[in-house]
Design an enzyme around this catalytic site. Sequence first.
Site, PDB file in Angstrom:
ATOM      1  N   GLY A   6       4.246   1.025   1.315  1.00  0.00           N
ATOM      2  CA  GLY A   6       5.608   0.861   1.214  1.00  0.00           C
ATOM      3  C   GLY A   6       6.561   1.255   2.393  1.00  0.00           C
ATOM      4  N   HIS A   7       5.921   1.455   3.721  1.00  0.00           N
ATOM      5  CA  HIS A   7       6.646   1.976   4.850  1.00  0.00           C
ATOM      6  C   HIS A   7       7.014   0.603   5.708  1.00  0.00           C
ATOM      7  CE1 HIS A   7       5.457   5.542   3.223  1.00  0.00           C
ATOM      8  NE2 HIS A   7       6.035   6.354   4.474  1.00  0.00           N
ATOM      9  N   GLY A  28       0.972   4.282   4.491  1.00  0.00           N
ATOM     10  CA  GLY A  28      -0.236   3.945   3.762  1.00  0.00           C
ATOM     11  C   GLY A  28      -1.314   3.485   4.575  1.00  0.00           C
ATOM     12  N   SER A  87       0.964  -1.137   0.013  1.00  0.00           N
ATOM     13  CA  SER A  87      -0.037   0.073  -0.004  1.00  0.00           C
ATOM     14  C   SER A  87       0.824   1.294   0.086  1.00  0.00           C
ATOM     15  CB  SER A  87      -1.016   0.039   1.171  1.00  0.00           C
ATOM     16  OG  SER A  87      -1.863  -0.922   1.066  1.00  0.00           O
ATOM     17  N   ASN A 131       3.654  -2.796  13.920  1.00  0.00           N
ATOM     18  CA  ASN A 131       4.053  -1.854  12.625  1.00  0.00           C
ATOM     19  C   ASN A 131       5.485  -1.487  12.854  1.00  0.00           C
ATOM     20  OD1 ASN A 131       1.777  -1.848  11.089  1.00  0.00           O
ATOM     21  ND2 ASN A 131       0.901  -0.131  12.136  1.00  0.00           N
ATOM     22  N   TYR A 132       6.123  -1.457  13.787  1.00  0.00           N
ATOM     23  CA  TYR A 132       7.740  -1.389  13.637  1.00  0.00           C
ATOM     24  C   TYR A 132       8.519  -2.675  13.483  1.00  0.00           C
ATOM     25  CZ  TYR A 132       6.797   3.507  15.135  1.00  0.00           C
ATOM     26  OH  TYR A 132       6.156   4.700  15.374  1.00  0.00           O
ATOM     27  N   HIS A 184      -0.899   0.396   7.649  1.00  0.00           N
ATOM     28  CA  HIS A 184      -0.875   0.920   9.157  1.00  0.00           C
ATOM     29  C   HIS A 184      -2.188   0.512   9.754  1.00  0.00           C
ATOM     30  CE1 HIS A 184       0.017   4.317  11.651  1.00  0.00           C
ATOM     31  NE2 HIS A 184      -1.120   5.011  11.360  1.00  0.00           N
ATOM     32  N   CYS A 213       3.427  10.591  10.216  1.00  0.00           N
ATOM     33  CA  CYS A 213       4.355  10.740   9.006  1.00  0.00           C
ATOM     34  C   CYS A 213       2.876  10.688   8.072  1.00  0.00           C
ATOM     35  CB  CYS A 213       5.268   9.869   8.800  1.00  0.00           C
ATOM     36  SG  CYS A 213       6.900  10.184   9.733  1.00  0.00           S
TER      37      CYS A 213
HETATM   38  P1  FDA Z   1       3.349  -1.469   3.315  1.00  0.00           P
HETATM   39  O1  FDA Z   1       2.764  -1.260   2.085  1.00  0.00           O
HETATM   40  O2  FDA Z   1       5.013  -1.555   3.302  1.00  0.00           O
HETATM   41  O3  FDA Z   1       2.869  -2.626   4.041  1.00  0.00           O
HETATM   42  C1  FDA Z   1       3.148  -2.894   5.463  1.00  0.00           C
HETATM   43  C2  FDA Z   1       2.458  -4.706   5.393  1.00  0.00           C
HETATM   44  O4  FDA Z   1       1.258  -4.814   5.401  1.00  0.00           O
HETATM   45  C3  FDA Z   1       3.046  -5.372   4.512  1.00  0.00           C
HETATM   46  O5  FDA Z   1       3.316  -6.960   5.190  1.00  0.00           O
HETATM   47  C4  FDA Z   1       2.097  -5.390   3.414  1.00  0.00           C
HETATM   48  O6  FDA Z   1       2.305  -6.667   2.652  1.00  0.00           O
HETATM   49  C5  FDA Z   1       1.062  -5.393   4.330  1.00  0.00           C
HETATM   50  N1  FDA Z   1      -0.230  -4.690   3.576  1.00  0.00           N
HETATM   51  C6  FDA Z   1      -0.157  -3.657   2.983  1.00  0.00           C
HETATM   52  N2  FDA Z   1      -1.250  -3.318   2.511  1.00  0.00           N
HETATM   53  C7  FDA Z   1      -2.270  -4.205   2.640  1.00  0.00           C
HETATM   54  C8  FDA Z   1      -3.473  -4.264   2.500  1.00  0.00           C
HETATM   55  N3  FDA Z   1      -4.320  -3.422   1.799  1.00  0.00           N
HETATM   56  N4  FDA Z   1      -4.244  -5.472   2.691  1.00  0.00           N
HETATM   57  C9  FDA Z   1      -3.258  -6.833   3.455  1.00  0.00           C
HETATM   58  N5  FDA Z   1      -1.962  -6.378   3.842  1.00  0.00           N
HETATM   59  C10 FDA Z   1      -1.491  -5.244   3.508  1.00  0.00           C
HETATM   60  N6  FDA Z   1       3.368   3.596  12.644  1.00  0.00           N
HETATM   61  C11 FDA Z   1       2.493   4.202  13.358  1.00  0.00           C
HETATM   62  O7  FDA Z   1       1.793   3.506  13.937  1.00  0.00           O
HETATM   63  N7  FDA Z   1       2.589   5.516  13.754  1.00  0.00           N
HETATM   64  C12 FDA Z   1       3.272   6.419  13.100  1.00  0.00           C
HETATM   65  O8  FDA Z   1       3.503   7.827  13.428  1.00  0.00           O
HETATM   66  C13 FDA Z   1       4.232   5.783  12.258  1.00  0.00           C
HETATM   67  N8  FDA Z   1       5.082   6.696  11.449  1.00  0.00           N
HETATM   68  C14 FDA Z   1       5.963   5.977  10.530  1.00  0.00           C
HETATM   69  C15 FDA Z   1       6.762   6.907   9.790  1.00  0.00           C
HETATM   70  C16 FDA Z   1       7.562   6.375   8.672  1.00  0.00           C
HETATM   71  C17 FDA Z   1       8.727   7.337   8.053  1.00  0.00           C
HETATM   72  C18 FDA Z   1       7.870   5.016   8.725  1.00  0.00           C
HETATM   73  C19 FDA Z   1       8.547   4.144   7.560  1.00  0.00           C
HETATM   74  C20 FDA Z   1       6.625   4.264   9.285  1.00  0.00           C
HETATM   75  C21 FDA Z   1       5.960   4.786  10.249  1.00  0.00           C
HETATM   76  N9  FDA Z   1       4.989   3.778  11.043  1.00  0.00           N
HETATM   77  C22 FDA Z   1       4.262   4.328  11.790  1.00  0.00           C
HETATM   78  C23 FDA Z   1       4.792   2.436  10.750  1.00  0.00           C
HETATM   79  C24 FDA Z   1       3.747   1.940   9.796  1.00  0.00           C
HETATM   80  O9  FDA Z   1       2.638   2.308  10.477  1.00  0.00           O
HETATM   81  C25 FDA Z   1       3.898   0.859   9.032  1.00  0.00           C
HETATM   82  O10 FDA Z   1       5.119   0.819   8.548  1.00  0.00           O
HETATM   83  C26 FDA Z   1       3.008   0.423   8.298  1.00  0.00           C
HETATM   84  O11 FDA Z   1       2.920  -1.094   8.219  1.00  0.00           O
HETATM   85  C27 FDA Z   1       3.044   1.246   6.858  1.00  0.00           C
HETATM   86  O12 FDA Z   1       1.990   0.784   6.074  1.00  0.00           O
HETATM   87  P2  FDA Z   1       2.202   0.914   4.621  1.00  0.00           P
HETATM   88  O13 FDA Z   1       1.023   0.538   3.844  1.00  0.00           O
HETATM   89  O14 FDA Z   1       2.905   2.227   4.305  1.00  0.00           O
HETATM   90  O15 FDA Z   1       3.221  -0.198   4.454  1.00  0.00           O
END
Ligand code: FDA
Length: 502
Positions: free
Chosen positions: A85-86, A152, A83, A446-447, A156, A148
């Site tokens: 990519g974080h 996604g 989603s 999530n970390y 998240h 941040c």
């Molecule tokens: P990404 O796309 O990388 O997905 C993360 C995981 O979820 C993967 O295993 C993926 O396969 C799976 N996934 C993604 N989309 C899905 C879907 N639609 N259905 C099923 N599975 C799915 N956390 C927090 O709680 N508070 C905060 O303030 C922050 N701040 C923050 C800042 C920065 C710079 C980073 C890099 C990270 C954070 N985080 C955070 C952590 C963040 O919540 C965590 O990395 C989330 O998984 C990110 O979601 P993304 O969709 O961006 O990640």
Amino acid sequence: DSHGNFLNCLHLRSANSSTISKVIYMQNNPSFSSVLNAYIQNTKFITPTTPKPLVIVKALQISHIQSTIYCSKKHGLQIRIRSGGHDFEGLSYVSEVPFVILDLLHFRAVKVDVKNEVAWVESGATIGELYYGIATKTKTLAFPAGVCHTVGVGGHFSGGGYGILIRKYGLAADHVIDALLVDVNGRVLDRKSMGEDLFWAIRGGGGNTFGIVLAWKVKLVQVPPVVTVYTVNKNLEQNVTKILHRWQYIAHKLPDDLFTDVTITKVNSTQAGKKTVQAAFKGLFLGGVDKLIPLVQDKFPELGLTKKDCLELSWAESVLYFGGVSTQSLEIMLNRTALARPTFKAKSDYVKEPIPESGLEGIMSRFLEKEVDVVLMMMVAFGGRMEQVAENEIPYPHRAGNLYQASYLVGWTNGEDEGKYISWIRRLHSYLGTYASKSPREAYYNYRDLDIGTNNVGYTSYEQASIWGRKYYKNNFKRLAQVKSMVDPMNFFRNEQSVPPL
Ligand code: FDA
């Protein structure tokens, strides 16, 4: 080969092959690298040796998602759902086994219903896009998710999601009231048709495990039109250790309207050539500055907060303030690549007893070690709403009894020295073992941190997965595995830290 078979399968399943061709990126496509790298937030995973997907499917419609599941299953490929990519360990776009990335970037609609105080948000949207969607309609509604804005929604919400409203309202996942999910058989389910067990599991029980969540319906929360933020910096020469020691006794007991956190970093000292440790004490108050100052002077006089440390903002502006984004305009929330992309390794802990001053000094002295420079520890006060929600309400279990969550990170620019930095943060984690939660040593899903345990590439027993699973989920891990057995017994959706079936 499974790769070619997979592609043939996608074309065969697609009634109109030309639409599917437009959403597939193979390795020989000139755009492959830019599509892959666009949403890699940890540049540790942009190297020539990082395993690459055979194909990226940037789905435009649900049928593309259903075909990707069907054909991956049929031809033995794994799926990585992406989603925003974080993921700290890159699990949404890296795998040791042959895999396909299902990119949800095009599923990013946000529909805010101010009257009913709800919103539908698609997984590929960022939390910034959600905040922007709310803020352009009203200043008195908000959503309790992360800081941040590029994070996604899909990942998240799948892992909990906390931010500056955690003490008042809890987590993002606490406020999900419906969802749309594509299951392992390609069925599109909502809360009613998926049932309460699966609906429980997807609210924090981990991504890439129970299915592909397309969209979430969330309950919005009320905030005043004007909130107050502040920052007070203290370094070693200004008694930072004593003030931080005090903060641990106070922060979780403050009224819910006052959220505070502390970010510790290594900075240049006023003495030339020397480094010091600085703590930024920050706060968000759901009210005006005139009420905030006497409150902090009464509860936390050691901080010495004055009006000049404070700013009155709208809630959405306060998110940018905490995210360190200095801008006059909320439009930046729509910019998915607005923030720097570091190369880093991070870990998390939950603290239930104040760390003594000597223990805090040990953290500071590790920060001052010559071999590291970009180091950061963030302590986020709990208490408030987090004390009131039961540990098994949703899968996220770190609730009552936690003073704060600590997360720490080391960054670097020279990849050759990676081992040195990673060993530094592992030593810090082992040092904190004396002070952090025990049995289990809890961690925030999530970390993501693969050091705490991983699944095997092949079969993984429930017992083995419990090593990492209990740290993220405590006693909720068992129920997650039961749900997994019901909805995906063949364990199609999996990665290094996905719940296996029982
Ligand atoms: P990404 O796309 O990388 O997905 C993360 C995981 O979820 C993967 O295993 C993926 O396969 C799976 N996934 C993604 N989309 C899905 C879907 N639609 N259905 C099923 N599975 C799915 N956390 C927090 O709680 N508070 C905060 O303030 C922050 N701040 C923050 C800042 C920065 C710079 C980073 C890099 C990270 C954070 N985080 C955070 C952590 C963040 O919540 C965590 O990395 C989330 O998984 C990110 O979601 P993304 O969709 O961006 O990640």
